[in-house]
Design a protein around this motif. Sequence first.
Motif, PDB file in Angstrom:
ATOM      1  N   ASP A   1      -7.970  -6.566  -0.981  1.00  0.00           N
ATOM      2  CA  ASP A   1      -6.323  -5.671  -1.114  1.00  0.00           C
ATOM      3  C   ASP A   1      -5.609  -7.327  -0.963  1.00  0.00           C
TER       4      ASP A   1
ATOM      5  N   ARG B   1     -16.956   0.309   5.205  1.00  0.00           N
ATOM      6  CA  ARG B   1     -16.524   0.252   6.684  1.00  0.00           C
ATOM      7  C   ARG B   1     -17.773   1.462   7.288  1.00  0.00           C
TER       8      ARG B   1
ATOM      9  N   SER C   1     -16.959  -1.621  11.518  1.00  0.00           N
ATOM     10  CA  SER C   1     -15.707  -2.578  11.167  1.00  0.00           C
ATOM     11  C   SER C   1     -15.695  -4.148  11.529  1.00  0.00           C
TER      12      SER C   1
ATOM     13  N   GLY D   1     -11.034  -4.103   3.151  1.00  0.00           N
ATOM     14  CA  GLY D   1      -9.426  -4.541   2.977  1.00  0.00           C
ATOM     15  C   GLY D   1      -9.167  -5.794   2.576  1.00  0.00           C
TER      16      GLY D   1
ATOM     17  N   GLN E   1       0.562  -0.797  -0.052  1.00  0.00           N
ATOM     18  CA  GLN E   1       0.279   0.170  -0.287  1.00  0.00           C
ATOM     19  C   GLN E   1       0.366   1.449  -0.265  1.00  0.00           C
TER      20      GLN E   1
ATOM     21  N   ASN F   1     -13.712   0.357  -0.208  1.00  0.00           N
ATOM     22  CA  ASN F   1     -13.346  -0.480   1.593  1.00  0.00           C
ATOM     23  C   ASN F   1     -14.103   1.213   2.197  1.00  0.00           C
ATOM     24  N   GLU F   2     -13.956   2.730   2.060  1.00  0.00           N
ATOM     25  CA  GLU F   2     -14.134   3.397   3.079  1.00  0.00           C
ATOM     26  C   GLU F   2     -16.113   3.120   2.726  1.00  0.00           C
TER      27      GLU F   2
ATOM     28  N   VAL G   1     -11.589  -5.345  -4.557  1.00  0.00           N
ATOM     29  CA  VAL G   1     -13.491  -4.458  -4.352  1.00  0.00           C
ATOM     30  C   VAL G   1     -14.080  -5.346  -4.116  1.00  0.00           C
TER      31      VAL G   1
ATOM     32  N   LEU H   1     -10.312   2.991  -1.808  1.00  0.00           N
ATOM     33  CA  LEU H   1     -10.020   3.836  -1.432  1.00  0.00           C
ATOM     34  C   LEU H   1     -11.746   3.703  -1.249  1.00  0.00           C
TER      35      LEU H   1
END
Lengths: 307, 305
Positions: B220, B110, B115, B217, A239, B106-107, B41, B103
């Motif tokens: 990933d 969440r 989480s 995540g 990352q 993933n967020e 993702v 990003l």
Amino acid sequence: MRLPPSVPIFLLLAMPLVLPLGAHAGYVFDLGARIAILGIAALSLNFLLGAGGLVSFGHAAYLAIGAYGVAILDANAIHNAAVVVPVVLAASLVFSLPTGAVALRTRGVNFIMITLAFSQMVYFAAGSLADYGGDDGYTLTARTTWFHAKPLATPYGFYATCVALLLGCYLLCRAMVASRFGRALRAIRQDRQRVQGLGINPFSIQLTAIAIGGMMAALAGALLANAAEFASPAYAAWQRSGDLLIMVILGGAGSVHGAILGAAAVVLAEEALGSVTEHWRILYGPLLVLAVIFFRGGLAGIGRPKG
Amino acid sequence: MTLLVIQALNGVQLGLLLFLIAAGLTLVFGVMDFINLAHGVQYMLGAYLAVAAASVTGSFFLGVILAVLVAGGVGLVLEWAVFRHLYGRDHLDQVLATFGIILFLNEAVRVIWGSAPLQLAMPAVLSGSFPIMPGLHYPIYRVALIVVGLLVAAGLAAVIQGTRTGMRIRAGASNPLMIASLGVDIGRLFRQVFGVGAMLAGFAGALAAPLLSVEPGMGDNLLILAFVVIVIGGIGSIRGAFVAAILVGLVDTLGRGLVTDAAGLLLHGTAAARVGPALASMLIYLVMAAVLAVRPAGLFPAVPA
């Protein structure tokens, strides 16, 4: 006469050193040092990517090599930069020369992936260093010194050192890009066969570039370890390699100062969005997408006539 | 011996999951010359959607079907909103934009689901285990996963090798410009490949959900593994992706057991305990580096190097 864009950038970076900052000094120096350190790492990647067309997805490996160089010497009570820096640079060469030689056999996306593979090896190797904290990382006992002087001990000194090193790396990159070596590197990117026909060995030129880029990034890694007083395998995580790539692409690969702009933009965006919401990435992600679609040529390309 | 068999089966099963993800990735890459980092993702999304849909419908199977359909839909929306603006752009632009999507998603996951890891209960029909050898019981769900994975792989191979669309996909992987000039609607072909790729990744996520914890995540690391697979296999090649996926699955799973043992033979106890796990994690990357060092374009490149 137009000023080169790097002049205002460095004037801006030098401002905190002369202005009275009062209570904000610690915060500003901390943030500024992060920009400068990541700026060095991004500069070195930008040199490979922008000039050489070598897209490394494993550049964070060098950050970890630099950080662990500091950590391992720290564990042996060696803190003098006169020893630390040469050791760190040599360690980066021990890694960059063999892995670079293998990686250069591949092209395009396979180069991206093989550099990733090598950095993952560093990541897992760092996690296995049980004497230096293993997966949990290693906390330094002291920052790097220069014989009996301790320039890194104060926030002011630390920031000034980082900015000075950034300036040095920037000037070195500029000089290299303009040199015979840099021109050969750019020529290989455009037409490898023709360069070969001119009697230049593309392999050795590219490997030299990888070695120089690696040393610069290892220096950034050593600074990073000093800034956090900590080294951990996470420095080599993919990352982080991705973050470095983002800085370079966002800043505008191809212009040397773009990497510094990219590093500053990423650090400041994280800081600004992070203060809005803990879910700052939900804003940051779409911003990246929009930046790609609308800012061709990155931040350094804004205001430049469309070619 | 029994341990070895179990680990080999687990390896094949990991390999098939990887194949489901890598198939879409390698086609999107091979046909469209598009680096889609957001493919991982999609896998995560499939898992979350399966959890959500299963809790709404009360049925695991309905949940998986819904998850696959919605994941495909999300893929098409992303293609329409973002990706189609990036075809023909520099690879680096694609990397940056799709990283932004990682990003974001993933967020977003969440924010929506929190989480904390979620669990998806295994369907009653497929829980439990049965003997596959004297003295060796293996979970039914994992067997089912292997069977389904092989069926999908066979179906995909049949489509790619035997149908007109498949022929266009293969042609697209070896020379996209040529098939565009032969009058194939390349935009439509791209959307088809993209939708199917997104569905397969979502399917893999939904199938993996009962075995792994579903968390932000989670895609990933699988994305990186899937890239390792397609690079070893040769970009654009389904056959290469299949062989490489099984190889990576087996090497990773068997390696974790064997390398630590082998290190124990060569080194002293404590040193082996340190080096073994690190070496085992590195193993697939060593394999990849070795394959690329010998065959820089992978095992079965769609475009011969």
